[in-house]
Design an enzyme around this catalytic site. Structure first.
Site, mmCIF file in Angstrom:
data_model
loop_
_atom_site.group_PDB
_atom_site.id
_atom_site.type_symbol
_atom_site.label_atom_id
_atom_site.label_comp_id
_atom_site.label_asym_id
_atom_site.label_seq_id
_atom_site.Cartn_x
_atom_site.Cartn_y
_atom_site.Cartn_z
ATOM 1 N N HIS A 169 67.028 44.609 4.490
ATOM 2 C CA HIS A 169 67.033 44.194 3.075
ATOM 3 C C HIS A 169 65.847 44.787 2.308
ATOM 4 O O HIS A 169 65.239 44.127 1.459
ATOM 5 C CB HIS A 169 66.991 42.664 2.964
ATOM 6 C CG HIS A 169 68.012 41.947 3.765
ATOM 7 N ND1 HIS A 169 69.376 42.131 3.584
ATOM 8 C CD2 HIS A 169 67.872 41.035 4.776
ATOM 9 C CE1 HIS A 169 70.032 41.354 4.442
ATOM 10 N NE2 HIS A 169 69.148 40.688 5.177
ATOM 11 N N SER A 216 70.771 42.782 9.309
ATOM 12 C CA SER A 216 69.724 41.773 9.184
ATOM 13 C C SER A 216 69.253 41.337 10.575
ATOM 14 O O SER A 216 68.682 42.152 11.296
ATOM 15 C CB SER A 216 70.221 40.600 8.332
ATOM 16 O OG SER A 216 69.147 39.789 7.895
#
Length: 224
Positions: free
Chosen positions: A155, A119
């Site tokens: 993601h 991330s």
């Protein structure tokens, strides 16, 4: 000589992707440092790292940048691998730049160290990325470290708005062409060249995204 970068779309502690990160280091018992700046170094987050790495063949430490840190750039420079956690990418980069960690990371990478993370810990290595650092609405970050050319989106299959937002920003040339990674997938760069995509879950993969659309990058499935 530049080292490796492992940009992970999203993952969890104790995963095969973490084993792969350690395997990329050029030593049998690498010094690995967890950097949790993006989540304000939450103690439970740091402890999760130690729980996952104490039993592995490595020497784990972590970097603390809140309070009164003692020469954080020197600590980064001494590592064989740097593992960056998720959270607020923009805040993390601002704090790194105040303490010279951005320069120390580049120096470590240029001498052959492994840089990785998920991330925010994947966004940071690229020129730009998709982020929620500025609020719940996804938008362009506005500037990463730029070790790797182009943009990145984590993601990709894990949050409903990530994929359409990234494709729109690249199509509209707000972001340069780049890469995306599903949760449980990672892009492995050797120097600045994409070497392969690796995955710890069937169906998780990487993507190349340009203004013309997206191209799936088939992964190598890691053994569990």
């Amino acid at each position: 000589m530049s080292g490796h970068i492992l940009a992970i779309g999203g993952g969890h502690a104790g995963s095969p992707l973490e084993d792969f990160l350690l395997e990329l280091a050029a030593t049998s018992r690498p010094r690995i440092c967890f950097v949790g700046t993006a989540s304000a170094h939450q103690p439970e987050y740091v402890e999760t790292f130690y729980d996952a790495f104490r039993a592995r063949p490595c020497r784990p430490t972590h970097l603390e940048l809140f309070g009164m840190p003692e020469d954080p750039a020197a600590h980064v420079a001494a590592q064989d691998a740097i593992y960056v956690g998720g959270g607020n990418t923009a805040n993390m980069l601002a704090i790194w730049r105040v303490h010279g960690v951005d320069r120390a990371l580049r120096e470590a990478w240029e001498r052959g160290a492994v840089l990785g993370g998920w991330s925010a810990g994947a966004n940071c290595w690229f020129e730009d990325s998709v982020t929620d650092s500025y609020g719940p609405r996804l938008r362009e970050l506005g500037g990463g470290l730029g070790f790797l050319a182009g943009s990145f989106c984590p993601h990709y299959d894990g949050e409903a708005e990530r994929r359409p937002t990234f494709m729109r920003l690249v199509r509209d040339r707000v972001l340069p062409p780049g890469y995306a990674a599903d949760d449980d997938a990672a892009l492995h760069f050797e120097g600045t060249e994409l070497r392969e995509v690796v995955s710890q879950r069937e169906g998780a993969q990487g993507w190349r995204v340009t203004p013309e659309g997206e191209e799936a990058l088939e992964p190598r499935l890691l053994a569990k």
